[in-house]
Design an enzyme around this catalytic site. Structure first.
Site, PDB file in Angstrom:
ATOM      1  N   HIS A   1     -20.791 109.061 -76.187  1.00 18.92           N
ATOM      2  CA  HIS A   1     -21.841 109.803 -75.488  1.00 18.92           C
ATOM      3  C   HIS A   1     -22.746 108.806 -74.791  1.00 18.92           C
ATOM      4  O   HIS A   1     -23.316 107.917 -75.433  1.00 18.92           O
ATOM      5  CB  HIS A   1     -22.630 110.661 -76.466  1.00 18.92           C
ATOM      6  CG  HIS A   1     -23.814 111.336 -75.847  1.00 18.92           C
ATOM      7  ND1 HIS A   1     -23.740 111.996 -74.637  1.00 18.92           N
ATOM      8  CD2 HIS A   1     -25.103 111.456 -76.267  1.00 18.92           C
ATOM      9  CE1 HIS A   1     -24.933 112.485 -74.344  1.00 18.92           C
ATOM     10  NE2 HIS A   1     -25.779 112.168 -75.306  1.00 18.92           N
TER      11      HIS A   1
ATOM     12  N   GLU B   1      -9.906 104.767 -56.027  1.00 21.14           N
ATOM     13  CA  GLU B   1      -8.939 104.022 -56.838  1.00 21.14           C
ATOM     14  C   GLU B   1      -9.220 104.149 -58.336  1.00 21.14           C
ATOM     15  O   GLU B   1      -8.296 104.253 -59.147  1.00 21.14           O
ATOM     16  CB  GLU B   1      -8.973 102.540 -56.420  1.00 21.14           C
ATOM     17  CG  GLU B   1      -8.108 101.606 -57.240  1.00 21.14           C
ATOM     18  CD  GLU B   1      -6.610 101.809 -57.006  1.00 21.14           C
ATOM     19  OE1 GLU B   1      -6.243 102.511 -56.038  1.00 21.14           O
ATOM     20  OE2 GLU B   1      -5.820 101.262 -57.800  1.00 21.14           O
TER      21      GLU B   1
HETATM   22 ZN   LIG Z   1     -27.772 112.532 -75.684  1.00 23.58          ZN
END
Ligand SMILES: [Zn+2]
Length: 233
Positions: free
Chosen positions: A114, A142
């Site tokens: 995260h 790319e």
């Molecule tokens: Zn967060």
């Protein structure tokens, strides 16, 4: 991960901390250096043969030690079943844990990251002006080749979900987004950041870096007035 087998229950448990716990700390330092985990934000979890290793919540991510890492039972993915707590009982498991578990459960992920990257936040703002559900798109870049099943001459789409006051409150909408986008290994959270996973930690890290490149490319292209596709249909 082994509990000292003959310790009386009244003594403090002794736990082993291994290479994966070290790796969690190393990646936290790396992600901090990228601006993905500043201000105690962001999170990381890695699955290995012992279970799911999760960084603690609300701490300076670049300063954590292996004994700060929680270990969860990977056989139980509908909730967080702690096998080994952090040595410091004041530490709490990552607020992201229910979201990590969704990717483990629904995608058989080997690692879930995260990031609070500013590029993820800005690109969400470009694609979803008021923080509503939306879709990020890039094409003909790319770095798209670093994403599972993607080539450089196609369009990459990533779902955007609205933010919530508490991280754990994202779980339902993130779950819906994961289920609705089986070919995508990321979900952007408006005004917040992005969740990315992969088959192992290296794959998750590679995809997180490629997604972040795409987010930045779209934001910078917009700033420069270059024609990279930005708008929702
Ligand atoms: Zn967060």
């Amino acid at each position: 991960m082994n509990q000292s087998s003959n310790s009386p229950v009244t003594q403090q448990k002794q736990w082993d901390y291994g290479d994966t716990d070290e790796l969690v700390c190393e990646l936290c330092r790396h992600f901090y250096s990228l601006g993905w985990a500043s201000g105690t934000g962001g999170g990381i979890s890695i699955r290995d043969e012992d279970g799911i290793h999760v960084a603690p919540s609300g701490v300076q991510k670049e300063r954590i030690s292996p004994e700060d890492v929680f270990l969860l039972d990977a056989r139980v993915l509908d909730r967080a079943e702690v096998l080994r707590p952090a040595a410091n009982s004041n530490l709490r498991m990552s607020e992201c844990t229910p979201l990590f578990m969704a990717a483990y459960r629904l995608r058989n992920a080997g690692a879930v990251l995260h990031s609070h990257s500013i590029w993820a936040m800005l690109t969400a703002h470009l694609c979803s002006h008021n923080g509503e559900p939306g879709v990020f798109r890039s094409c003909n870049l790319e770095m798209q080749k670093g994403l599972r099943g993607r080539g450089c001459f196609e369009t990459v789409e990533v779902p955007i979900i609205p933010n919530t006051p508490r991280e754990s409150q994202l779980t339902d909408s993130l779950t819906v987004a994961i289920e609705a986008n089986p070919d995508v290994d990321a979900v952007i959270v408006a005004g917040h950041g992005v969740y990315v996973w992969g088959k192992d930690w290296g794959h998750a890290k590679t995809q997180a870096e490629c997604y972040d490149y795409l987010f930045r490319a779209v934001v910078e292209a917009h700033r420069l007035g270059l024609p990279i596709h930005l708008e929702n249909p």
